[in-house]
Design a protein around this motif. Structure first.
Motif, short mmCIF file in Angstrom:
data_model
loop_
_atom_site.label_atom_id
_atom_site.label_comp_id
_atom_site.label_asym_id
_atom_site.label_seq_id
_atom_site.Cartn_x
_atom_site.Cartn_y
_atom_site.Cartn_z
N GLY A 51 45.47 -1.75 -8.03
CA GLY A 51 45.01 -0.38 -7.82
C GLY A 51 46.16 0.62 -7.85
N ILE A 52 47.30 0.23 -7.30
CA ILE A 52 48.47 1.13 -7.27
C ILE A 52 49.01 1.33 -8.69
N LEU A 53 49.13 0.22 -9.44
CA LEU A 53 49.67 0.33 -10.80
C LEU A 53 48.75 1.18 -11.69
N ALA A 54 47.44 1.05 -11.47
CA ALA A 54 46.50 1.84 -12.27
C ALA A 54 46.61 3.33 -11.94
N TRP A 55 47.07 3.63 -10.74
CA TRP A 55 47.10 5.01 -10.24
C TRP A 55 48.42 5.72 -10.55
N LEU A 56 49.52 4.96 -10.68
CA LEU A 56 50.85 5.58 -10.81
C LEU A 56 50.94 6.48 -12.04
N PRO A 57 51.60 7.63 -11.91
CA PRO A 57 51.74 8.53 -13.05
C PRO A 57 52.50 7.88 -14.20
N PRO A 58 52.21 8.28 -15.44
CA PRO A 58 52.87 7.69 -16.62
C PRO A 58 54.39 7.74 -16.48
N GLY A 59 55.00 6.62 -16.83
CA GLY A 59 56.47 6.58 -16.88
C GLY A 59 57.16 6.33 -15.56
N THR A 60 56.43 6.29 -14.44
CA THR A 60 57.09 6.09 -13.14
C THR A 60 57.84 4.76 -13.15
N PRO A 61 59.16 4.80 -12.88
CA PRO A 61 59.88 3.51 -12.84
C PRO A 61 59.41 2.70 -11.63
#
Ligand SMILES: Cc1cc2nc3c(=O)[nH]c(=O)nc-3n(C[C@H](O)[C@H](O)[C@H](O)COP(=O)(O)OP(=O)(O)OC[C@H]3O[C@@H](n4cnc5c(N)ncnc54)[C@H](O)[C@@H]3O)c2cc1C
Length: 283
Positions: A162-172
């Motif tokens: 769920g977190i990975l699906a939510w993170l903004p594009p490109g966030t390291p």
């Protein structure tokens, strides 16, 4: 953040699927699900199951969901439902469905046992939010966060998804996930710049005592110590070790670390709740 109201939802199992050796996905539905909201990420909720041998799910409904906790504590432990905490793996609309991914761990726990044998039509009750912005989401990186560290065992894999699906594009992001089997790896769609390390116990020589902690300790956290945000979830002892390492050895400010023991070795969730109540009373 608002203190969103929570409601009881009486739902039924629609279907189940053994998605990998460790995980059963149980899909729930029912007319009341329309009001169930999810903030995504690591959205938690309470799951109530019938006591073994019972069909009734006894929860303190009469008092209103906002007063459920004291009412729950007053109920007879031999009569009230089995209560456990789980994560929204996916909440879909049209048709309304809620997926829960259960990490099976044998038949010692009633929730794991229930999930392994659940059938379409089986009843469950869920206590969940009716607003997307609700306190059942812990993953809340501060605005200045430039990189993300996630460390999780199998119980927290649904939350990592769920977190990975939510993170903004490109966030390291650097992500460590410990699972029992190599075949437990699953696709985790994300637009983040995520480097995911799977720690599969069946691929390891011998029986390492602390594979997740060892792996995180062996690698520098992503980005800058002052602006990283870390989220740790899984077995309580491991989470404590990881947090201590990030604070003491890596110098990360403890306010930039969200952490949660999702289970404790040798302790049921009922026992954990009793310990928390006793600690609250002592304080
Ligand atoms: C916020 C939050 C979100 C969670 N989300 C999920 C989720 O989405 N999916 C998920 O599978 N779990 C999740 N968990 C963990 C789950 O609630 C616990 O694993 C719970 O103890 C399972 O209940 P049970 O009835 O099967 O076992 P219990 O009756 O609580 O425990 C029985 C025995 O099993 C042991 N045990 C419990 N869990 C495990 C395990 N995973 N591996 C090995 N031994 C174990 C206990 O130490 C105890 O000895 C979450 C927990 C929290 C706090």
């Amino acid at each position: 953040m608002t203190a969103a109201p929570w409601e009881f939802f009486d739902l039924n199992v629609l279907r189940t699927a053994r998605i990998t050796p460790t995980f059963v996905r149980v899909t729930l539905g029912g007319p009341s699900l329309a009001r169930f909201a999810s903030g995504g990420r690591d959205q938690r909720f309470k799951l109530f199951l019938p006591r073994p041998g019972a069909r009734e799910i006894s929860v303190p409904r009469g008092e209103g969901a906002e007063n459920w906790w004291p009412a729950w504590q007053r109920m007879d432990p031999d009569e009230r439902a089995v209560m456990r905490t789980y994560t929204v793996r996916e909440r879909r609309r049209d048709p309304g469905e809620l997926d829960i991914d259960f990490a099976l761990h044998g038949d010692t726990g009633p929730a794991s046992r229930w999930a392994a044998t659940a059938h379409p039509g089986d009843p469950v009750t869920v206590l969940g939010p009716v607003e997307e912005d609700n306190p059942g989401v812990d993953f809340r990186p501060p605005a200045d966060a430039t990189a993300i560290l996630l460390a999780a065992d199998a119980t927290a894999l649904p939350a990592v998804a769920g977190i990975l699906a939510w993170l903004p594009p490109g966030t390291p992001a650097k992500v460590w996930i410990e699972v029992p089997h190599a075949a437990d790896r699953q696709e985790l769609p994300t637009k983040a710049g995520a480097e995911i390390t799977w720690l599969c116990l069946d691929e390891m020589d011998g029986r390492p005592a602390a594979p997740l902690a060892d792996a995180v300790r062996a690698t520098a956290p992503p980005g800058d110590t002052d602006t990283v945000y870390a989220w740790l979830a899984g077995e309580a002892g491991t989470v404590k070790t990881l947090r201590r390492h990030l604070v003491d050895a890596r110098g990360i400010d403890r306010r930039r670390i969200a952490f949660c023991g999702y289970w404790r070795r040798g302790t049921t969730e009922d026992d954990l709740i009793q310990q928390a109540i006793a600690a609250e009373a002592a304080a």
